[in-house]
Scaffold this active site. Structure first.
Site, PDB file in Angstrom:
ATOM      1  CG  HIS A 121      -1.899   0.966   1.419  1.00  0.00           C
ATOM      2  ND1 HIS A 121      -1.643   2.269   1.768  1.00  0.00           N
ATOM      3  CD2 HIS A 121      -3.245   0.875   1.276  1.00  0.00           C
ATOM      4  CE1 HIS A 121      -2.793   2.929   1.833  1.00  0.00           C
ATOM      5  NE2 HIS A 121      -3.779   2.112   1.539  1.00  0.00           N
ATOM      6  CG  ASP A 198       0.696  -2.252   6.367  1.00  0.00           C
ATOM      7  OD1 ASP A 198      -0.281  -2.485   7.099  1.00  0.00           O
ATOM      8  OD2 ASP A 198       0.618  -1.559   5.340  1.00  0.00           O
ATOM      9  CD  GLN A 201      -6.497  -4.750   3.829  1.00  0.00           C
ATOM     10  OE1 GLN A 201      -7.372  -5.603   3.902  1.00  0.00           O
ATOM     11  NE2 GLN A 201      -6.782  -3.467   3.692  1.00  0.00           N
ATOM     12  CE  LYS A 224      -7.442  -0.696   6.334  1.00  0.00           C
ATOM     13  NZ  LYS A 224      -7.859  -0.251   5.019  1.00  0.00           N
ATOM     14  CB  CYS A 362      -3.655   3.165  -1.625  1.00  0.00           C
ATOM     15  SG  CYS A 362      -4.847   4.459  -1.346  1.00  0.00           S
TER      16      CYS A 362
HETATM   17  N1  PMP Z   1      -1.605  -0.606   4.660  1.00  0.00           N
HETATM   18  C1  PMP Z   1      -2.530  -1.412   4.139  1.00  0.00           C
HETATM   19  C2  PMP Z   1      -2.127  -2.779   3.661  1.00  0.00           C
HETATM   20  C3  PMP Z   1      -3.850  -0.971   4.035  1.00  0.00           C
HETATM   21  O1  PMP Z   1      -4.775  -1.766   3.492  1.00  0.00           O
HETATM   22  C4  PMP Z   1      -4.200   0.313   4.518  1.00  0.00           C
HETATM   23  C5  PMP Z   1      -5.615   0.831   4.415  1.00  0.00           C
HETATM   24  N2  PMP Z   1      -6.204   0.654   3.163  1.00  0.00           N
HETATM   25  C6  PMP Z   1      -3.188   1.112   5.064  1.00  0.00           C
HETATM   26  C7  PMP Z   1      -1.916   0.607   5.123  1.00  0.00           C
HETATM   27  C8  PMP Z   1      -3.468   2.464   5.581  1.00  0.00           C
HETATM   28  O2  PMP Z   1      -4.326   2.406   6.687  1.00  0.00           O
HETATM   29  P1  PMP Z   1      -4.934   3.737   7.303  1.00  0.00           P
HETATM   30  O3  PMP Z   1      -5.535   4.488   6.150  1.00  0.00           O
HETATM   31  O4  PMP Z   1      -5.978   3.241   8.269  1.00  0.00           O
HETATM   32  O5  PMP Z   1      -3.840   4.471   7.953  1.00  0.00           O
END
Ligand code: PMP
Length: 404
Positions: A121, A198, A201, A224, A362
């Site tokens: 991401h 990270d 997910q 999430k 993203c």
């Molecule tokens: N890393 C991953 C793998 C994600 O799926 C997401 C959210 N889509 C994020 C980071 C960012 O999370 P947040 O917007 O809650 O900070």
């Protein structure tokens, strides 16, 4: 016993209609829905004990402080951290990653190397690029294959005694691939590099044990995993959190302030400047209680059934291509209809009350790898059903007819 119909009753939003049709919510990888049990905790906070924490002598403040710190302990237990002060409240995964990246500004030197994966991401790419710009460190990338899996033999070649840090997601948001993080962590440690995972997910599907993983940093977002937006945690090993400098300056994170010199608070407060999302932290704890009562093994098993069913049904549609066919994956199906833009498919599905995500998620480098502008992503949670997947399949067929 896991009973999806009983579980669905906990989520008020699941009984609403969208565009006159029953809502089918398949955008869980973006944010999950909130059960009544968590909503009640939020209402209770603002109705009964809303107060600033840590610095009040009055009863409300103490009550709020106790509940907030209890939530930290729940989160510690959930992720099996050794100490509660290794749990830093953040505004979410993005904040946690930026906090660590900022900290490494004072550790990395020109020519040091850091390793990311092709499956990330943007949140787990951009802060590190900014770090590399500041320090002169070099960013290396573990490549992926057509199935959407990391090529670990290439990772082996990237590792050396120059490697200082490796940052990889546990599960890819765009494809659902579950990465072999145990292997990735062990290999990084063998060359003396630290590892940030990270877990944004993974946390809704897998209960990570940070001590067993021996991971240095693990970051998640509450939204999430049935909690509210704007709150998450960074887990960091005590020794690393002591080593890293504070991220933001302000109230709460200090021991003593004079105009000549400020000394910093001990963990976890050193990284928690300002008034935090108190209600959010408490509600995060309640969300973990809720999910643990259902059981992560039950959740994973049921979601896997949904994944297999959805994959089979969608694959039967001619001209539909699924991206991300890794052997180990979670309940995410990213797909396109031949010759049709994902945005158009998403718009038609919305008219039928079906919420999916369309676009690059993203994760532009993944889309570039497949040479596509984006995908339609249906991501299932434990409160979804096979009947809802049938509705999606019918909707996709209709979209295909209308757009071909
Ligand atoms: N890393 C991953 C793998 C994600 O799926 C997401 C959210 N889509 C994020 C980071 C960012 O999370 P947040 O917007 O809650 O900070």
């Amino acid at each position: 016993m896991f009973n999806v119909e009983t579980i669905r009753k906990d989520f008020p939003i699941l009984s609403r209609k969208v565009n006159g049709k029953p809502l089918v919510y398949f955008d869980n990888a973006a944010t999950s829905q909130t059960p009544q049990q968590v909503i009640d905790v939020i209402v209770d906070y603002y109705s009964n004990y809303n107060a600033n924490i840590h610095r009040g002598v009055h009863s409300l403040s103490q009550e709020a402080t106790d509940k907030y710190e209890q939530a930290r302990h729940k989160i510690q237990n959930h992720f099996n951290a050794k100490f509660a002060h290794e749990i830093i409240f953040t505004s979410g995964t993005t904040h946690g990653i930026n906090l660590v990246a900022n900290g490494f500004s004072s550790i990395l030197k020109d020519g040091d190397e850091v390793i990311v994966s092709a499956l990330e991401h943007h949140s787990n790419i951009v802060p590190w690029q900014m770090l590399c710009e500041r320090t002169g460190a070099i960013l290396k990338v573990i490549p992926m294959n057509q199935e959407g899996e990391l090529v670990i033999s290439e990772y082996d070649k990237l590792l050396s005694n120059k490697t200082k840090l490796v940052f990889v997601n546990h599960i890819s948001n765009a494809l659902g691939t579950i990465n072999p993080i145990e292997n990735i962590i062990t290999k990084a440690h063998n060359v003396g590099a630290a590892v940030l995972i990270d877990g944004a997910q993974a946390s809704p599907h897998i209960k990570a044990d940070v001590q067993k993983l021996d991971v240095d940093f693990y970051v998640v977002s509450a939204h999430k995993m049935c909690g509210p937006t704007g709150v998450g945690i960074l887990y960091g090993k005590e020794e690393w959190l002591n080593k890293l400098p504070p991220y933001q300056g302000g109230g709460e994170m200090i021991a003593e302030v004079t105009f000549e010199k400020t000394t910093y608070a001990t963990l976890p407060h050193k990284f928690e400047a300002g008034t935090p999302n108190i209600c959010g932290g408490i509600a995060f704890g309640a969300a973990l209680d809720y999910m643990n009562a259902i059981g992560f093994e039950n959740i994973a098993k049921y979601e896997h059934e949904l994944l297999e069913y959805g994959t089979q049904k969608l694959s039967e549609i001619e001209g539909l291509k699924i991206y991300g066919t890794a052997k180990h994956k979670t309940s995410v199906i990213s797909f396109n209809l031949e010759g049709i833009h994902p945005y158009d498919v998403g718009t038609i599905l919305d008219k039928m009350g079906i919420a999916v995500r369309t676009g690059h998620h993203c994760a532009q480098p993944i889309m570039d790898f497949y040479k596509i502008p984006g995908t339609v992503r249906a991501s299932f949670a434990f409160y979804n059903t096979k009947q809802e997947i049938d509705a999606l399949v019918e909707g996709v067929k209709k979209a295909k007819l209308m757009l071909s």
